[in-house]
Motif scaffolding. Structure first.
Motif, mmCIF file in Angstrom:
data_model
loop_
_atom_site.group_PDB
_atom_site.id
_atom_site.type_symbol
_atom_site.label_atom_id
_atom_site.label_comp_id
_atom_site.label_asym_id
_atom_site.label_seq_id
_atom_site.Cartn_x
_atom_site.Cartn_y
_atom_site.Cartn_z
ATOM 1 N N THR A 147 0.717 -1.208 -0.341
ATOM 2 C CA THR A 147 -0.033 -0.180 0.144
ATOM 3 C C THR A 147 0.763 1.291 0.035
ATOM 4 O O THR A 147 0.615 2.298 -0.632
ATOM 5 C CB THR A 147 -0.987 -0.060 1.152
ATOM 6 N N PRO A 148 1.928 1.162 0.750
ATOM 7 C CA PRO A 148 2.888 2.551 0.637
ATOM 8 C C PRO A 148 3.064 3.156 -0.666
ATOM 9 O O PRO A 148 3.207 4.063 -0.866
ATOM 10 C CB PRO A 148 3.927 2.193 1.763
ATOM 11 N N VAL A 149 3.383 2.051 -1.408
ATOM 12 C CA VAL A 149 3.747 2.435 -3.005
ATOM 13 C C VAL A 149 2.761 2.373 -3.915
ATOM 14 O O VAL A 149 2.846 3.306 -4.701
ATOM 15 C CB VAL A 149 5.107 1.317 -3.324
ATOM 16 N N TYR A 150 1.749 1.489 -3.815
ATOM 17 C CA TYR A 150 0.793 1.345 -4.918
ATOM 18 C C TYR A 150 -0.707 1.861 -4.660
ATOM 19 O O TYR A 150 -1.458 2.176 -5.339
ATOM 20 C CB TYR A 150 0.784 -0.153 -5.424
ATOM 21 N N GLY A 151 -0.807 2.114 -3.155
ATOM 22 C CA GLY A 151 -1.969 2.551 -2.747
ATOM 23 C C GLY A 151 -3.048 1.410 -2.729
ATOM 24 O O GLY A 151 -2.676 0.251 -2.577
ATOM 25 N N THR A 152 -4.426 1.697 -2.619
ATOM 26 C CA THR A 152 -5.432 0.852 -2.304
ATOM 27 C C THR A 152 -5.899 0.526 -3.638
ATOM 28 O O THR A 152 -5.711 1.135 -4.656
ATOM 29 C CB THR A 152 -6.415 1.202 -1.520
ATOM 30 N N THR A 153 -6.863 -0.439 -3.717
ATOM 31 C CA THR A 153 -7.569 -0.767 -5.119
ATOM 32 C C THR A 153 -8.225 0.471 -5.571
ATOM 33 O O THR A 153 -8.166 0.632 -6.920
ATOM 34 C CB THR A 153 -8.475 -1.787 -4.771
ATOM 35 N N ALA A 154 -8.805 1.123 -4.880
ATOM 36 C CA ALA A 154 -9.469 2.433 -5.264
ATOM 37 C C ALA A 154 -8.535 3.489 -6.171
ATOM 38 O O ALA A 154 -8.985 4.135 -6.743
ATOM 39 C CB ALA A 154 -10.053 3.176 -4.080
ATOM 40 N N LEU A 169 -9.429 -0.588 -15.146
ATOM 41 C CA LEU A 169 -8.384 -0.273 -14.281
ATOM 42 C C LEU A 169 -6.990 0.206 -14.615
ATOM 43 O O LEU A 169 -6.611 0.080 -16.016
ATOM 44 C CB LEU A 169 -7.705 -1.930 -13.448
ATOM 45 N N LYS A 170 -6.352 0.936 -13.912
ATOM 46 C CA LYS A 170 -5.230 1.564 -14.261
ATOM 47 C C LYS A 170 -4.074 0.333 -14.038
ATOM 48 O O LYS A 170 -4.184 -0.005 -12.973
ATOM 49 C CB LYS A 170 -4.793 2.756 -13.611
ATOM 50 N N ILE A 171 -3.070 0.424 -14.959
ATOM 51 C CA ILE A 171 -1.940 -0.452 -14.795
ATOM 52 C C ILE A 171 -0.930 0.044 -14.440
ATOM 53 O O ILE A 171 -0.445 1.289 -14.805
ATOM 54 C CB ILE A 171 -1.568 -1.225 -16.068
ATOM 55 N N VAL A 172 -0.007 -0.415 -13.301
ATOM 56 C CA VAL A 172 1.331 0.008 -12.981
ATOM 57 C C VAL A 172 2.396 -0.955 -13.297
ATOM 58 O O VAL A 172 2.279 -2.058 -13.112
ATOM 59 C CB VAL A 172 1.116 0.042 -11.412
ATOM 60 N N ARG A 173 3.616 -0.228 -13.718
ATOM 61 C CA ARG A 173 4.649 -0.920 -14.089
ATOM 62 C C ARG A 173 5.238 -1.603 -12.867
ATOM 63 O O ARG A 173 5.405 -1.033 -11.750
ATOM 64 C CB ARG A 173 5.679 -0.370 -14.742
#
Length: 193
Positions: A11-18, A107-111
Motif C-alpha cells: 500500500t505505501p507504494v501502490y495505494g489501495t484498489t480505489a 483499471l489503471k495498470i502499474v509497471r
C-alpha cells in the motif's frame, strides 16, 4: 477487491484498489446499468447529493479521515470524494455492494519495478518490530510484512511454503537471536537485487 477497497503490504507504494479504478459499470437497485468515473457525466442527482453532504460535513470528514491515511477500512470514502467530488468511483470503492453491484471495471495498470530486493530482520518482541516499522518507512520500502512465530510454525511441512521457508533457514541461527533492532539499525547494510 473493489467493493472492499482491498489493500496489502504494498500500500505505501501502490495505494489501495480505489487508487487504480478508472471507471466502473454498475447495476443500481432499480436495475439500471450505469458507467461512472471521472470521464462520465452520469448520476447527476447523486453527485449533487454527495457534494451537498461533503459541503455540510467537510470539517468532520477532514477530522476523522486525515490526509496521508494510507490504509483504511472499507466504507464510504467521503475523504476521497472531497478531493474529486464528481467521481462517484470514490464512493463505490469500499462500499461493499451497498450502493450498487459492480459489473465491470476499467483499471489503471502499474509497471513493476525494474529492480527488487529483500531484507529480512528478526525481532525479539512485537513492540520492537512495530517500532522498527516506523523507522523503516524512511527508506520508502515497497512493502513491510510481519510474520510471527505462529504463522511460521503453521507453514512447516507444507510444500507450497517450502521455498519461502528455505529463505529463512537462518531462523535458528544464534546470530539471528542475538542481534537487536538497535544494533542492526546502526549498521549500514546494502544488498543487490
Amino acid at each position: 477487491m473493489i467493493a472492499n477497497n482491498s489493500s496489502g503490504s504494498h500500500t505505501p507504494v501502490y495505494g489501495t484498489t480505489a487508487d487504480h479504478v478508472a471507471e466502473l459499470e454498475v447495476v443500481l437497485a432499480d436495475g439500471t446499468l450505469v458507467t461512472v468515473g471521472a470521464g462520465h457525466d452520469t448520476l447527476r442527482k447523486q453527485r449533487e447529493l454527495v457534494s451537498d453532504l461533503l459541503y455540510f460535513h467537510a470539517l468532520e470528514i477532514a477530522d476523522r479521515l486525515p490526509p496521508g491515511l494510507l490504509k483504511r477500512r472499507p466504507g464510504y470514502a467521503l475523504d476521497r470524494c472531497a478531493r474529486e467530488p464528481n467521481n462517484l468511483n470514490h464512493l463505490l470503492c469500499g462500499s461493499e455492494g451497498t450502493l450498487a453491484a459492480i459489473v465491470s471495471a476499467e483499471l489503471k495498470i502499474v509497471r513493476l519495478p525494474e529492480q527488487q530486493g529483500l531484507g529480512v530482520i528478526f525481532f525479539a518482541s512485537l513492540a520492537e518490530a512495530m517500532q522498527a516499522t516506523v523507522e523503516l518507512l524512511d527508506l520508502k520500502p515497497a512493502a513491510i510484512e510481519h510474520l510471527d512465530r505462529v504463522l511460521l510454525d503453521q507453514s512447516k511441512g507444507q510444500l507450497e511454503f517450502q521455498a519461502a521457508r528455505d529463505l529463512l533457514i537462518w531462523i535458528t541461527s544464534p546470530i539471528s537471536r542475538s542481534s537487536s533492532w538497535s544494533s542492526l539499525k546502526s549498521r549500514s547494510i546494502a544488498w543487490q537485487p
